[in-house]
Design an enzyme around this catalytic site. Structure first.
Site, short mmCIF file in Angstrom:
data_model
loop_
_atom_site.label_atom_id
_atom_site.label_comp_id
_atom_site.label_asym_id
_atom_site.label_seq_id
_atom_site.Cartn_x
_atom_site.Cartn_y
_atom_site.Cartn_z
N GLY C 73 0.79 -1.22 0.00
CA GLY C 73 0.00 0.00 0.00
C GLY C 73 0.82 1.27 0.00
N ASN C 139 5.56 5.80 -11.39
CA ASN C 139 4.79 4.58 -11.18
C ASN C 139 3.36 4.86 -11.61
OD1 ASN C 139 3.29 2.46 -10.21
ND2 ASN C 139 4.13 2.49 -8.14
N CYS C 142 -1.05 3.06 -10.54
CA CYS C 142 -2.04 3.48 -9.56
C CYS C 142 -3.41 3.53 -10.20
CB CYS C 142 -1.68 4.85 -9.07
SG CYS C 142 -1.24 5.91 -10.46
N GLY C 260 11.34 -8.80 -13.01
CA GLY C 260 10.28 -9.76 -12.76
C GLY C 260 10.86 -11.15 -12.55
#
Ligand SMILES: Cc1cc2nc3c(=O)[nH]c(=O)nc-3n(C[C@H](O)[C@H](O)[C@H](O)COP(=O)(O)OP(=O)(O)OC[C@H]3O[C@@H](n4cnc5c(N)ncnc54)[C@H](O)[C@@H]3O)c2cc1C
Ligand SMILES: Cc1cc2nc3c(=O)[nH]c(=O)nc-3n(C[C@H](O)[C@H](O)[C@H](O)COP(=O)(O)OP(=O)(O)OC[C@H]3O[C@@H](n4cnc5c(N)ncnc54)[C@H](O)[C@@H]3O)c2cc1C
Ligand SMILES: Cc1cc2nc3c(=O)[nH]c(=O)nc-3n(C[C@H](O)[C@H](O)[C@H](O)COP(=O)(O)O)c2cc1C
Ligand SMILES: Cc1cc2nc3c(=O)[nH]c(=O)nc-3n(C[C@H](O)[C@H](O)[C@H](O)COP(=O)(O)O)c2cc1C
Ligand code: FES
Ligand code: FES
Lengths: 266, 315, 315, 266
Positions: C73, C139, C142, C260
């Site tokens: 979060g 980023n 969201c 990843g």
């Protein structure tokens, strides 16, 4: 064709014998169906199947039945990756999941015609059970990379051996030996299993001499019973065959060439 | 344990994922007990296309961490071949309802894929004429011929597609959603608006693998799979499947078939708990051909949570 | 082994994934060698937002098959706290270029997230004033406040966002794409059109887990994570990452940071082979805090394929 | 605070001792940093970490240092899932990855004030090394589910025991014993580790009596060194603390309540 029960069976390791660079895994199987020469089983260790580097092995692995007698099934193993390595680590009394016998095996030669068995590396496995079952004496030609692997020839009887490094028998390819045999007896029937280049050599030679050949192919498999459509080789006239249900033994006449991925570990 | 789904009565909630169990091949590979103890309560065909397809060149498989990447390429005999040759062979499979009880016939679900609405319509119309087929599943993970994107990745396109084929059949229409999308719940809603009777998910995640780098062998960096990319299935995708199934079940009223990485009754239970009505088993059948029956059994075992999904589930 | 990226000279191609290595906490937890033998060639901050965030209620972690689901979060001190307290502490980290050679300063990349273009602009403007910051990472995973979808999931929206913030900074602008989209390459292209200097991927895959079903314990069927859903990382997603990085690198001209599930030099090599310029390590640092340095070492070991990515790579 | 080297270390199992329902894993560590009471390490078996059912464990697991002496680090283990089970299976001579010592440990009581150590189940581990290091004699109160677990009390000296099932010592909760002690000596300092309900009981009781308490919390961890922000507990006044770097020992005054997920396995 022998058919497998519709269930994996948890079988116990009766013993493991070293055979040069290979291992023979002997599994207690007194009640299983009798496999035909050329059939295979999907194997997975009961424990520690999964995890380790790269979290593999995850799926079971295909192995030819090398021999079935005295209530035991034998498999010839070479450590080439995480799955075969784990199976090589099994000890007596440990257990493994077995699904099989699967696939279509070799068809016996018409009576009176000589069988020539041509094997390369760990691909000699299905030829051992084939030799056990043939009524008449067969010619056995086996090729190996080196001397340690050539000790695997003891799996069959009266084998002539070729090695890449000349450490034993003929210094060169097993197909050199085959060429002589085919020339001598054009009525022979050839049974072959081994790395893809060897199988392609056998196929081309037999096609040129109109000698019938049955090739036991290999390919990465997920299921072994026709479910995933993963284990294919291109066949003559287009389209693909599933090695696990249409093979692993395929009549050489059905192929234009042996796919580079369709052989035993070199 | 028996469950009803779009008017079909199933012996238990476990069926196969399309393309992961060839019942005809299995009938040949295994001794005779398969036909009368079929592991699934309903049988979903491989994806059928209008024309026959050979599928992708090998290699088609790659073992990933806790998963499998496949690049099979939908080989199939084409619609006519399927209806003429396969369907009659598939009719009459039966599954075991309860130990000891009467076996129950396995409804057949035919999975079809077109690359245009026109192709889908032709497929659905042809299937509508065959009573062996109990329901239809539309695989909409195929790339749109114009955009290159999956037809099913866009809620609006998907709704239009379903609306176009809906009138062509009275059989239950299941839409197999693509997981390779930004908002799978919106796609499910689109399918529902268009008239779908159910949705199923997840299909495989787009994935890739390279030829192993071997210092002494050929250089790495090349795609391993003959089809270059493939789809990831198995345990690796289970948590993604759970999230997508939960999101979809919370958004639509139609029943949901959940799948993705299910290996046990506990895994199936989780998909039911987040709102699925049925659970499909795919890759696990490759490890254990009788996995479907085993999972149905585990699900029915009171010790593992026989109770019906609770009202206050995770939705 | 040294590599240049958007005008920055890096000692090797391995950096950390945002949010997976708190250098300040690590400096406290470990003895003094960390500061001078930093495992990464560049340091990416956790995601910073305009206002401080406490993050999600626990539990925040779930171990999946060959992976980790997190629902952290984005806890952070907010922009002002970060600039005032953290940035000065982060400046001066150094990494080892070659055994024996001079250590090299680690460029700092600040990762920011807003929920509107306006918020992103405020974040970028504030960072532009700080010379400790070598580059910015946006980023865009969201959720859009209006649609609920990831802002970065729609190529057009993403292009507009990047276009809006581009004029506000002369520092390299990296867009961290969301993997939860139908066509990640189109999103990358959108970012490039908007003026991005680089793109990075993949972020975590949306995933979920339920409380363990324990016959004697509380009933299952409830979301385990305090944030209900989370993101899947680790080996389970590596094959998905490889496919997405290959697709993006084939489509855009700007450099790509691939990540990843990377656990080894061989895994990093694969991302480079499909076209990445740098490789980020995330979850593997949790198992081995020095994983970054180890992977850089494995990558440089000629036996494992030191050679530059070949021209005829998988692209 | 002792700080860990910035690298996992591959240590060798010196021995494993059974202690009722628990195991004490003794690991050779002659050169490692001296941990403080309350610090922990992240452990993972060198082999077979990964795989198995559900392909777990994948990440390392946190364990309190229960004791460090004679060149050995001791850990108290209870088999509660795939990771602890795998560690319980380790034999002498096998190896494990160890990262530590990590976190903030207990702070010694002001001199002249008595320490009361309150442990529940496997949560007694950090109290053993605390007892070893305390200058003055402490009161030790330990609670267990049953008799087999109560044998774990032998890890500490002169412990008073409570069991849920009454099979040993006081029939009831360890907090019953604590209530008596706190009443008798309101100047004591409490050190506690155990299941969340026990810790919450300790916290509430100490808060009511204004007795200072240090609670060693637990939470699912991915990294153990502050990297993942996964191991949090809500703290007084809002926000969260990371157990691995702000704890595991937290001053009870910093908490409004002990989170239900923040205790040792019950
Ligand atoms: C019908 C049949 C019979 C066989 N009989 C025998 C036998 O009797 N004895 C015997 O030793 N072997 C036999 N094999 C071969 C054996 O099945 C394989 O060697 C085995 O599956 C390898 O598994 P592994 O995990 O050890 O190696 P893997 O790592 O799976 O590697 C084996 C090969 O697979 C490829 N590969 C590498 N990584 C992957 C990956 N992640 N996913 C997919 N492919 C990969 C590469 O080409 C590699 O060389 C037979 C195969 C078949 C199909
Ligand atoms: C600082 C600290 C010190 C500790 N000291 C000790 C000690 O000295 N001795 C000791 O025995 N234990 C100790 N623990 C607890 C120990 O770390 C855990 O019991 C262990 O991590 C459990 O791992 P597992 O794989 O055995 O069990 P898991 O399966 O991980 O289950 C343990 C608990 O985690 C939850 N869980 C279940 N499945 C998952 C999943 N897939 N992902 C995430 N959570 C899940 C459930 O709540 C379950 O009850 C300590 C923990 C911390 C944080
Ligand atoms: C080898 C293989 C072939 C598949 N073929 C199809 C197919 O033809 N049509 C389809 O809709 N899905 C197909 N799938 C997807 C599965 O039906 C299922 O959605 C997916 O594998 C996830 O479930 P699992 O993890 O249990 O396998 C295939 C999957 C695999 C592994
Ligand atoms: C615990 C955790 C926290 C993360 N926090 C962030 C974050 O704050 N910002 C961000 O852009 N990505 C974040 N990520 C995503 C990682 O940077 C990375 O994209 C992803 O984990 C995939 O890489 P990996 O498999 O190597 O971990 C986080 C990942 C994890 C596991
Ligand atoms: S291995 Fe699955 S079809 Fe042959
Ligand atoms: S365990 Fe990762 S921050 Fe505490």
């Amino acid at each position: 064709m022998s058919r497998a029960p519709f269930a994996r069976r948890l079988l116990t390791v009766a013993g493991v014998d070293r055979l040069g660079a290979y291992l023979v895994l002997r599994v207690e199987d007194p009640d299983g169906p009798q496999p035909e020469p050329g059939q295979f089983a999907m194997l997975a260790a009961e424990e520690r199947w999964g995890g380790g580097e790269g979290e593999r092995p995850y799926l079971p692995r295909a192995f030819s039945v090398a021999r079935q007698r005295g209530g035991e099934a034998h498999f010839l193993l070479e450590d080439v990756g995480p799955g075969s390595r784990r199976l090589c680590e099994l000890g007596t009394g440990e257990r493994l999941w077995t699904l099989g016998p699967l696939g279509r095996g070799f068809t016996a030669p018409p009576s009176g015609r000589r069988a020539i068995l041509v094997g390369g590396g760990v691909g000699i496995a299905p030829l051992a059970i084939l030799q056990d079952r043939l009524q008449e004496e067969a010619t056995v030609l086996l090729g190996f990379r080196d001397g340690a692997r050539a000790e695997g020839a003891a799996l069959l009887e009266q084998a002539r051996v070729a090695t890449d490094d000349g450490s034993r028998g003929h210094h060169g390819l097993v197909t050199d030996l085959l060429a002589q045999e085919v020339e001598r007896d054009p009525l022979a029937v050839v049974y072959a299993c081994g790395p893809a280049p060897m199988l392609e050599g056998v196929r081309a030679m037999c096609a040129a001499s109109s000698v019938p050949a049955q090739l036991a192919l290999e390919a990465g498999m997920a299921c072994g019973f026709g479910a995933c459509f993963g284990c294919v080789v291109p066949c003559r006239g287009g389209g693909y065959l599933r090695i696990c249900v249409d093979g692993p033994v395929i009549d050489a006449a059905e192929l234009d060439h042996v796919d580079a991925h369709a052989g035993a570990p070199a | 344990m028996s469950v009803s789904f779009c008017g079909l009565e199933l012996a238990h909630p476990i069926l196969n994922g399309s393309g992961t169990f060839d019942a005809i091949a299995a009938n040949k590979a295994f001794a005779d007990d398969l036909r009368d103890a079929f592991p699934f309560a309903a049988y979903v065909s491989k994806t059928i296309t209008l024309e026959p397809r050979a599928g992708n060149p090998p290699p088609r498989l790659w073992e990933a961490a806790a998963g499998l990447i496949n690049s099979i390429g939908l080989p199939n005999k084409g619609l006519q071949g399927y209806l003429a040759e396969d369907l009659p062979q598939l009719a009459g499979l039966t599954t075991v309802r309860e130990p000891g009880a009467e076996p129950q016939t396995v409804p057949l679900i035919t999975n079809v894929m077109g690359s245009t609405a026109h192709e889908f319509s032709a497929l659905v119309e042809a299937c509508e004429t065959r009573e062996e087929i109990a329901a239809l599943e539309l695989n909409v993970s195929c790339p749109n011929v114009k955009t290159g994107l999956d037809i099913g990745a866009d809620p609006l396109q998907l709704e239009q597609l379903v609306r176009a084929v809906r009138p062509l059949t009275r059989k239950p229409l299941i839409i197999k959603l693509t997981p390779n999308t930004a908002d799978v719940a919106a796609c499910a809603q689109g399918a529902q608006e268009g008239g779908a009777d159910a949705v199923s998910l997840i299909n495989t995640l787009r994935a890739m693998s390279l030829t192993p780098v071997d210092p002494s062998g050929p250089a790495g960096g090349r795609a391993w799979l003959g089809g270059r990319t493939g789809g990831l299935s198995g345990p690796a995708i289970r948590a993604v499947a759970l999230a997508q199934v939960a999101a979809v079940a919370a958004r639509v009223a139609v029943p949901v078939i959940g799948m993705g990485g299910v290996q046990s009754g506990a895994h199936a239970r989780e998909l039911l708990d987040v709102g699925a009505t049925l659970v499909a088993v795919g890759t696990e059948s490759f490890r254990d051909p009788a996995a479907g029956a085993r999972i149905a059994r585990e699900l029915g075992d009171p010790a593992r949570g026989e109770a019906a999904p609770s009202e206050e589930s995770a939705r």
